[in-house]
Write an enzyme that holds these catalytic residues in place. Sequence first.
Site, PDB file in Angstrom:
ATOM      1  N   SER A  64       0.851  -1.160  -0.194  1.00 17.92           N
ATOM      2  CA  SER A  64       0.016  -0.013  -0.136  1.00 17.92           C
ATOM      3  C   SER A  64       0.704   1.372   0.091  1.00 17.92           C
ATOM      4  O   SER A  64       0.576   2.162  -0.790  1.00 17.92           O
ATOM      5  CB  SER A  64      -0.846   0.031   1.186  1.00 17.92           C
ATOM      6  OG  SER A  64      -1.816  -1.141   1.141  1.00 17.92           O
ATOM      7  N   HIS A 125       7.389  -4.279   5.067  1.00 19.72           N
ATOM      8  CA  HIS A 125       7.794  -3.157   6.365  1.00 19.72           C
ATOM      9  C   HIS A 125       9.237  -3.288   6.491  1.00 19.72           C
ATOM     10  O   HIS A 125       9.969  -2.466   7.252  1.00 19.72           O
ATOM     11  CB  HIS A 125       6.998  -3.868   7.634  1.00 19.72           C
ATOM     12  CG  HIS A 125       5.531  -3.219   7.454  1.00 19.72           C
ATOM     13  ND1 HIS A 125       4.993  -2.038   7.773  1.00 19.72           N
ATOM     14  CD2 HIS A 125       4.429  -3.973   7.073  1.00 19.72           C
ATOM     15  CE1 HIS A 125       3.869  -2.052   7.555  1.00 19.72           C
ATOM     16  NE2 HIS A 125       3.270  -3.289   7.168  1.00 19.72           N
ATOM     17  N   ARG A 155       1.595 -12.176   8.149  1.00 20.00           N
ATOM     18  CA  ARG A 155       0.684 -11.435   7.379  1.00 20.00           C
ATOM     19  C   ARG A 155       1.056 -11.060   5.880  1.00 20.00           C
ATOM     20  O   ARG A 155       0.158 -11.023   5.075  1.00 20.00           O
ATOM     21  CB  ARG A 155       0.580 -10.137   8.276  1.00 20.00           C
ATOM     22  CG  ARG A 155      -0.562  -9.192   7.756  1.00 20.00           C
ATOM     23  CD  ARG A 155      -0.845  -7.975   8.676  1.00 20.00           C
ATOM     24  NE  ARG A 155      -1.743  -7.102   8.322  1.00 20.00           N
ATOM     25  CZ  ARG A 155      -3.008  -6.833   8.767  1.00 20.00           C
ATOM     26  NH1 ARG A 155      -3.536  -7.614   9.579  1.00 20.00           N
ATOM     27  NH2 ARG A 155      -3.620  -6.014   8.399  1.00 20.00           N
ATOM     28  N   ARG A 193      -0.913   0.438  14.347  1.00 21.65           N
ATOM     29  CA  ARG A 193      -1.223   1.677  13.775  1.00 21.65           C
ATOM     30  C   ARG A 193      -2.179   2.459  13.971  1.00 21.65           C
ATOM     31  O   ARG A 193      -2.677   3.778  13.348  1.00 21.65           O
ATOM     32  CB  ARG A 193      -0.652   1.755  12.415  1.00 21.65           C
ATOM     33  CG  ARG A 193      -1.779   1.125  11.400  1.00 21.65           C
ATOM     34  CD  ARG A 193      -1.362   1.139   9.972  1.00 21.65           C
ATOM     35  NE  ARG A 193      -2.619   0.283   9.232  1.00 21.65           N
ATOM     36  CZ  ARG A 193      -2.337   0.032   7.989  1.00 21.65           C
ATOM     37  NH1 ARG A 193      -1.128   0.104   7.389  1.00 21.65           N
ATOM     38  NH2 ARG A 193      -3.327  -0.792   7.250  1.00 21.65           N
ATOM     39  N   ALA A 260       7.103   3.248   7.417  1.00 22.16           N
ATOM     40  CA  ALA A 260       6.722   4.304   8.354  1.00 22.16           C
ATOM     41  C   ALA A 260       5.684   3.767   9.318  1.00 22.16           C
ATOM     42  O   ALA A 260       5.540   3.925  10.561  1.00 22.16           O
ATOM     43  CB  ALA A 260       6.924   5.634   8.004  1.00 22.16           C
ATOM     44  N   ASP A 261       4.438   3.530   8.724  1.00 22.85           N
ATOM     45  CA  ASP A 261       3.407   3.661   9.466  1.00 22.85           C
ATOM     46  C   ASP A 261       3.155   2.781  10.582  1.00 22.85           C
ATOM     47  O   ASP A 261       2.584   3.214  11.605  1.00 22.85           O
ATOM     48  CB  ASP A 261       2.179   3.471   8.514  1.00 22.85           C
ATOM     49  CG  ASP A 261       1.943   2.192   7.581  1.00 22.85           C
ATOM     50  OD1 ASP A 261       3.311   1.582   7.788  1.00 22.85           O
ATOM     51  OD2 ASP A 261       1.010   1.717   7.009  1.00 22.85           O
ATOM     52  N   ASP A 399      -7.822  -5.291   1.079  1.00 27.08           N
ATOM     53  CA  ASP A 399      -6.579  -5.663   1.682  1.00 27.08           C
ATOM     54  C   ASP A 399      -6.576  -6.147   3.078  1.00 27.08           C
ATOM     55  O   ASP A 399      -6.243  -7.226   3.557  1.00 27.08           O
ATOM     56  CB  ASP A 399      -5.689  -4.244   1.607  1.00 27.08           C
ATOM     57  CG  ASP A 399      -4.199  -4.645   2.099  1.00 27.08           C
ATOM     58  OD1 ASP A 399      -3.776  -5.748   1.419  1.00 27.08           O
ATOM     59  OD2 ASP A 399      -3.739  -4.023   2.698  1.00 27.08           O
ATOM     60  N   ASP A 440      -3.842  -0.662  -5.407  1.00 31.75           N
ATOM     61  CA  ASP A 440      -2.568  -0.352  -5.387  1.00 31.75           C
ATOM     62  C   ASP A 440      -1.663  -1.534  -5.596  1.00 31.75           C
ATOM     63  O   ASP A 440      -0.449  -1.678  -5.617  1.00 31.75           O
ATOM     64  CB  ASP A 440      -2.150   0.280  -4.088  1.00 31.75           C
ATOM     65  CG  ASP A 440      -3.039  -0.563  -2.960  1.00 31.75           C
ATOM     66  OD1 ASP A 440      -3.934  -1.390  -3.286  1.00 31.75           O
ATOM     67  OD2 ASP A 440      -3.071  -0.094  -1.824  1.00 31.75           O
TER      68      ASP A 440
END
EC number: 5.4.2.12
Length: 510
Positions: A64, A125, A155, A193, A260-261, A399, A440
């Site tokens: 994403s 990530h 995940r 998050r 980052a998220d 998603d 995406d």
Amino acid sequence: MSATPKPLVLIILDGFGHSDKPEYNAIHAASTPVYDRLRATYPHGLISGSGMDVGLPDGQMGNSEVGHMNLGAGRVVYQDFTRVTKAIRDGEFFDNAAINQAVDKAVAAGKAVHILGLLSDGGVHSHQDHIVAMAELAARRGAEKIYLHAFLDGRDTPPKSAQPSIELLDAAFARLGKGRIASLTGRYFAMDRDNRWDRVEQAYHLIVDGAGQFNAASAVEGLQAAYERGESDEFVKATTIGAPVQVEDGDAVVFMNFRADRARELTRAFVEPGFQEFERKRAPQVGFVMLTQYAASIPAPAAFAPEALTNVLGEYLAKNGKTQLRIAETEKYAHVTFFFSGGREEPFEGEERILIPSPDVATYDLKPEMSAPEVTDRIVDAIENQRYDVIIVNYANGDMVGHTGVFEAAVKAVETLDTCVGRITEALQKVGGEALITADHGNVEQMEDECTGQAHTAHTCEPVPFIYVGKRPARIREGGVLADVAPTLLTLMGLPQPAEMTGKTIVELE
């Protein structure tokens, strides 16, 4: 009357890829009368959202963050994953000033180096190869105490696939002759998050205080014990490995996630003065380094500073006096704002934002419609009011429900999306507006791993749909990528493309 149709709505169906295989394909299994009618009526095709087409390594599934960066930038954005991997290969990583300063200071004081990160080969990530390189850097620079606090994936990888990654790091530490895995926990706790601070608190106390719910002699044994308790990788409860380790004043802490998220909340707990989201029993003063900049407001150095992107779509629309609305629910709000704007937090002039809260459920298979109906209500209202030139919306369902691996819920999620898209296109027809529908990356079109038979919870490398919903005669150019979407919007709006945007329009008006 405006020269071009207004508004132009970009609908991003997160995790909605295309596969010709009907097996375990939630899109194929769902009732989608709107999607079927749009594809039968309007120009459509497929575009790429993975690998080098979005600035990732060949064969790497999209995600994403990457997807929205490319969608908004109008050019292929070489991702932090690629930047870090290249720096390791070139040797530049081992000369990184921010990391070396923190490590050297800790080593000089006889202190420990703590490595945090998602230990997997998912590449969304983090990547385990980067964690190995960080352990090597610490050892090269004389650190005697090197501790890995491993967050487990399940995940962006199969639900029970962590053991090879753990064994890879055990072998790396054995080769280095120093360092070990000090703790394990699932990303569900360490990488929240959505301000679910009770989860983050457990991860923080595990790392900082050595306070786990379980202890195991080795990381592999800790993982197997979690499986025996019915926990998959993502949900492994706080487990200390061997003698519990604490983070002390003067230690170095390097967070090796590049995205980052899901790194922000735990990082804030370490470094934010006056942090109040939960009670920290101890708040040691450490040399904390983020691999990338998780937020400009976080007071810690980043090993890889952000690369500025100019004339992204939002900025260029603002320069041309156009108004825009960004809208999503909590789970994808950062993507349709921060990431779509090339890593910029603040809105551009003429940009408004609407955040719809995501449902408060443990996992989204429990509410597969999520907040899509509420998002759609606001979009339909915005279309009817004709306040905006451009509306950019993300629907999270494909998603977020795809990640649960629950097929029946994924089918319901797709059917919810179909209804919502129908409401938007109907509202647009009434005012003479147009839409581009795309995604995406893939996810929900593959819900089972053909090789293992396990639930497939990760993204895919499948292409994503692209549909132009408008009255103007047009054809779809083949071979498009996500970076071509912003230039396509400009074409439909009759605006010239800025030089920084190297993508090419997908919709060729006749």
